[in-house]
Design an enzyme around this catalytic site. Structure first.
Site, PDB file in Angstrom:
ATOM      1  CG  ASP A  81      43.875  42.037  40.375  1.00  0.00           C
ATOM      2  OD1 ASP A  81      42.862  42.661  40.020  1.00  0.00           O
ATOM      3  OD2 ASP A  81      44.951  42.596  40.693  1.00  0.00           O
ATOM      4  CB  SER A  82      37.916  41.664  40.768  1.00  0.00           C
ATOM      5  OG  SER A  82      37.696  40.944  39.571  1.00  0.00           O
TER       6      SER A  82
ATOM      7  CD  GLU B 170      38.363  49.924  38.705  1.00  0.00           C
ATOM      8  OE1 GLU B 170      39.273  49.230  38.211  1.00  0.00           O
ATOM      9  OE2 GLU B 170      37.751  49.624  39.733  1.00  0.00           O
TER      10      GLU B 170
ATOM     11  CG  ASP C 168      43.877  42.054  36.338  1.00  0.00           C
ATOM     12  OD1 ASP C 168      44.398  42.959  35.650  1.00  0.00           O
ATOM     13  OD2 ASP C 168      42.814  42.188  36.965  1.00  0.00           O
TER      14      ASP C 168
ATOM     15  CE  LYS D 158      42.463  44.705  34.021  1.00  0.00           C
ATOM     16  NZ  LYS D 158      42.906  45.210  35.345  1.00  0.00           N
TER      17      LYS D 158
ATOM     18  CD  GLU E 198      45.376  47.498  39.306  1.00  0.00           C
ATOM     19  OE1 GLU E 198      45.821  48.227  40.213  1.00  0.00           O
ATOM     20  OE2 GLU E 198      44.481  46.658  39.495  1.00  0.00           O
TER      21      GLU E 198
HETATM   22  O1  KIV Z   1      40.230  42.886  38.476  1.00  0.00           O
HETATM   23  C1  KIV Z   1      39.260  43.286  37.822  1.00  0.00           C
HETATM   24  O2  KIV Z   1      38.203  42.677  37.773  1.00  0.00           O
HETATM   25  C2  KIV Z   1      39.415  44.534  37.096  1.00  0.00           C
HETATM   26  C3  KIV Z   1      38.167  45.203  36.617  1.00  0.00           C
HETATM   27  C4  KIV Z   1      37.507  45.874  37.747  1.00  0.00           C
HETATM   28  C5  KIV Z   1      38.431  46.138  35.487  1.00  0.00           C
HETATM   29  O3  KIV Z   1      40.501  45.014  36.931  1.00  0.00           O
END
Ligand code: KIV
Length: 265
Positions: free
Chosen positions: A45-46, A182, A84, A113, A115
């Site tokens: 989600d970056s 992270e 994500d 993924k 968090e």
């Molecule tokens: O969203 C993302 O790219 C991430 C990485 C920084 C691990 O979670």
């Protein structure tokens, strides 16, 4: 190169071979990443920051994640694809199952993924008991930026370090099959990696995790607001994208990245 699966990554951990992972959000970069022999791709989600230009990852929607995951999956032949779960898409186990279902059925992700530590354990169990492979994410959790106040290293004091260790074990017990760690001190990352059976992938977490992940645009040195201290600009050395991606994969495998300058103590 054969298709990379969670079994491949488990074998790599068991053999002490490092896992190279990177983010991707589109088809063309995905092909370049796979040509460089990178094992796993995170549709992070970056993308909210590096593709969409937001100040944080919070505005990213499930629809955005499905769209970018599908772009990546369409081009992919070899990498394992992790997508994500964006902010506010996994508030309850039921909501998380709906989100994961979309990411896997419409997007084609192989794993999702999430968090969070202890508060996410029930959700992770709910997903993994229903055939959804889950990767946890501990340490700096960008979706908590407004609670944290800044993107900074986590787990430096003994209490926080113990919480991260306990959360990691609890996520594994709930069925998580991978963990991203992270921005934590390298010694803590090494301890978590040793304690867990599942692969632990670090970003700003030192060289002793089972593998590394970087945000693609960061490691190419094409950033909006400067390159984080734990990132190396591989494009500056290599001169072209293909060379930069191959150099990154090789540096992860040879443990020449990250070096001391990229590590938190
Ligand atoms: O969203 C993302 O790219 C991430 C990485 C920084 C691990 O979670």
């Amino acid at each position: 190169m054969a298709k990379c699966t969670i079994s491949t990554l488990n074998r790599m951990k068991a053999d002490g071979r490092k896992i190279a992972m990177i983010t991707s959000y589109d088809a063309t970069f995905t092909r370049q990443i796979e040509a460089a022999g990178i094992d796993a791709i995170l549709v992070g989600d970056s993308l909210g920051m590096v593709v969409q230009g937001h100040e944080s990852t919070l505005p990213v929607t499930v629809g955005d994640m499905v769209y970018h995951t599908a772009n990546v999956v369409r081009a992919s032949r070899t990498a394992m694809i992790i997508a994500d779960m964006p902010f506010m898409s996994h508030g309850t186990p039921e909501q998380a199952l709906d989100t994961a279902g979309r990411l896997m059925k419409e997007g084609g992700a192989h794993m999702v993924k999430i968090e969070g530590g202890a508060p996410q354990v029930d959700t992770v169990r709910h997903l993994t008991e229903r055939a959804v492979p889950v990767c946890g994410h501990l340490g700096l959790m960008p979706q908590s930026i407004h609670q944290l106040g800044a993107y900074r290293v986590q787990g430096r004091d003994a209490h926080d370090a113990e919480r991260i260790l306990n959360d990691a074990a609890a996520l594994q017990d709930a069925g998580a099959q991978m963990l991203v760690l992270e921005c934590v001190p390298a010694l803590l990352a090494a301890e978590v990696t040793q304690a867990l059976e599942i692969p632990v992938i670090g970003i700003g977490a030192g060289v002793d995790t089972d593998g590394q992940v970087l945000v693609l645009y960061d490691m190419l040195g094409i950033t909006l607001d400067g390159t984080p201290s734990f990132v190396h600009d591989f494009l500056a050395d290599a001169g072209n994208v293909a060379g930069a991606l191959s150099a990154y994969a090789e540096a992860v495998r040879q443990k020449t990245f990250p070096t001391e300058e990229h590590v938190f103590r």
